[in-house]
Scaffold this motif. Structure first.
Motif, PDB file in Angstrom:
ATOM      1  N   GLU A   3      53.580  63.346  37.600  1.00 35.01           N
ATOM      2  CA  GLU A   3      54.537  61.892  37.982  1.00 35.01           C
ATOM      3  C   GLU A   3      55.644  62.878  38.023  1.00 35.01           C
ATOM      4  O   GLU A   3      56.627  61.919  38.174  1.00 35.01           O
ATOM      5  CB  GLU A   3      54.502  61.225  37.073  1.00 35.01           C
ATOM      6  N   ARG A   4      56.380  64.186  37.897  1.00 37.84           N
ATOM      7  CA  ARG A   4      57.873  64.364  37.122  1.00 37.84           C
ATOM      8  C   ARG A   4      58.404  65.332  38.292  1.00 37.84           C
ATOM      9  O   ARG A   4      59.515  66.258  38.650  1.00 37.84           O
ATOM     10  CB  ARG A   4      57.516  65.284  36.245  1.00 37.84           C
ATOM     11  N   LEU A   5      57.265  65.383  39.560  1.00 33.86           N
ATOM     12  CA  LEU A   5      58.021  66.258  40.788  1.00 33.86           C
ATOM     13  C   LEU A   5      58.610  65.747  41.352  1.00 33.86           C
ATOM     14  O   LEU A   5      58.774  64.516  41.686  1.00 33.86           O
ATOM     15  CB  LEU A   5      56.411  66.931  41.565  1.00 33.86           C
ATOM     16  N   VAL A  33      60.323  77.468  41.235  1.00 38.06           N
ATOM     17  CA  VAL A  33      58.954  77.372  41.974  1.00 38.06           C
ATOM     18  C   VAL A  33      58.684  75.673  41.835  1.00 38.06           C
ATOM     19  O   VAL A  33      57.311  76.669  42.077  1.00 38.06           O
ATOM     20  CB  VAL A  33      59.071  78.370  42.968  1.00 38.06           C
ATOM     21  N   GLY A  34      59.144  75.102  41.195  1.00 40.78           N
ATOM     22  CA  GLY A  34      57.985  74.192  40.588  1.00 40.78           C
ATOM     23  C   GLY A  34      58.624  72.862  41.376  1.00 40.78           C
ATOM     24  O   GLY A  34      57.632  72.097  40.407  1.00 40.78           O
ATOM     25  N   GLY A  35      59.238  72.410  42.882  1.00 40.69           N
ATOM     26  CA  GLY A  35      59.082  71.101  42.974  1.00 40.69           C
ATOM     27  C   GLY A  35      60.235  70.149  42.275  1.00 40.69           C
ATOM     28  O   GLY A  35      59.855  69.017  41.919  1.00 40.69           O
ATOM     29  N   GLY A  36      61.277  70.955  41.533  1.00 41.22           N
ATOM     30  CA  GLY A  36      61.632  70.448  40.424  1.00 41.22           C
ATOM     31  C   GLY A  36      61.085  70.019  39.185  1.00 41.22           C
ATOM     32  O   GLY A  36      61.179  68.645  38.982  1.00 41.22           O
ATOM     33  N   LEU A  37      60.003  70.173  38.772  1.00 44.81           N
ATOM     34  CA  LEU A  37      59.147  69.942  37.443  1.00 44.81           C
ATOM     35  C   LEU A  37      59.907  69.791  36.608  1.00 44.81           C
ATOM     36  O   LEU A  37      59.778  68.946  35.448  1.00 44.81           O
ATOM     37  CB  LEU A  37      58.249  70.352  37.070  1.00 44.81           C
ATOM     38  N   SER A  38      61.370  70.736  35.861  1.00 45.26           N
ATOM     39  CA  SER A  38      61.320  71.324  34.975  1.00 45.26           C
ATOM     40  C   SER A  38      62.987  70.381  35.152  1.00 45.26           C
ATOM     41  O   SER A  38      63.944  70.338  33.911  1.00 45.26           O
ATOM     42  CB  SER A  38      61.720  72.867  34.601  1.00 45.26           C
ATOM     43  N   ASP A  39      63.510  69.704  35.811  1.00 43.79           N
ATOM     44  CA  ASP A  39      65.289  69.305  35.788  1.00 43.79           C
ATOM     45  C   ASP A  39      64.631  67.691  35.791  1.00 43.79           C
ATOM     46  O   ASP A  39      63.919  67.038  35.931  1.00 43.79           O
ATOM     47  CB  ASP A  39      65.174  69.482  37.407  1.00 43.79           C
TER      48      ASP A  39
END
Length: 290
Positions: free
Chosen positions: A249-251, A284-290
């Motif tokens: 859900e966070r990607l 390299v996480g598809g925006g998971l930590s953004d």
């Protein structure tokens, strides 16, 4: 004529201007990303997810690769397949990264066989399928996670430096996690170790700043390899499925990644094209930590 003509030796030395890769302007980008003859050790190289993907990427780029793993049979299978697919020198080495003496001996043996060591990839790690609230994690399981994901990185890095410092050249790439930058429910101890691995990378990079040995971390998000596919097929616990759902859900990318997509970044950072990325944690996480 040198681009440094007219600059005093004192200034060149003060700012290490002689290390600037001026030749890159006349070099094709694909050549800067090749790794012909690079001598590489990948811990956890027998892993069915990211381990094998990293080994294959390096082999495809012309590197010599030692796949270190506690599971020697798995490492041998990966090494044999990579050798066959890419015509590269890939071999398996047994190693327990949580054992100081064992990992030092394994790295030394691999370096001796390859004639040195240019790249260490600290890939060994994992949550050991221990998903759930921190309050439910037993102390012995906390220690297992920390031993593998933190001490394994420290020990392997130290073993690599025994070979890189004398030659004043090398690259240490540590696989951290998007969970080390942000929260992911159900894996608090694992995420904390990955945060520590990122901190270690930053601090070690500063210690090494006056050498030509460098270090960087790579932070994957959720990779869809055999383990994730098994969880999605119903073999995972409810807590592990919840962690996948919460992450999805966070990607920003709208999908999970393949291990090979993360391995692409690892290979890029190992080559000359990515050498100036240092002391940081690349997502390299598809925006998971953004």
């Amino acid at each position: 004529m040198s681009k440094l003509d007219g600059i005093s030796p004192e200034v060149i030395d003060r700012f290490h201007l002689d290390r600037l890769p001026f030749h890159q302007a006349a070099t094709a980008p694909d050549e800067l990303m090749r790794l012909h003859g690079a001598r590489v050790v990948v811990t956890g190289g027998g892993g069915a997810d990211l381990g094998q993907a990293i080994v294959h990427r390096f082999a495809a780029l012309g590197a010599r690769v030692a796949a270190l793993d506690l599971d020697l049979d798995s490492a041998r299978a990966v090494a044999e397949e990579a050798s066959k697919n890419w015509g590269a020198d890939v071999f398996a080495v047994h190693a327990d990264v949580t054992d100081w003496d064992d990992v030092h001996a394994a790295v030394a043996g691999a370096a001796e066989r390859m004639g040195g060591l240019d790249v260490m990839v600290n890939n060994a790690g994992g949550g050991l399928k221990l998903h759930g609230p921190f309050l439910d994690i037993r102390p012995e399981d906390m220690r297992r996670i920390v031993d593998l994901n933190l001490f394994g990185v420290l020990f392997s890095s130290r073993a690599a430096l025994d070979h890189m410092i004398p030659q004043d050249r090398g690259r240490i790439i540590t696989i951290a996690s998007e969970g080390g930058k942000s929260r992911v429910d159900g894996i608090t101890v694992y995420n904390s170790c990955k945060s520590a691995a990122i901190g270690f990378t930053r601090n070690l990079a500063h210690e090494l700043r006056n050498t030509q040995v460098s270090t960087v971390a790579v932070c994957p998000g959720v990779m869809v390899g055999p383990h994730a596919l098994a969880r999605l097929a119903g073999e995972g616990s409810r807590a592990s499925i919840s962690a996948l759902e919460e992450s999805y859900e966070r990607l920003n990318a709208g999908r999970f990644s393949l291990p090979e997509e993360v391995a692409n970044m690892v290979a890029f950072l190992a080559g000359e094209a990515g050498a100036y990325v240092s002391g940081t944690a690349v997502s390299v996480g598809g925006g998971l930590s953004d």
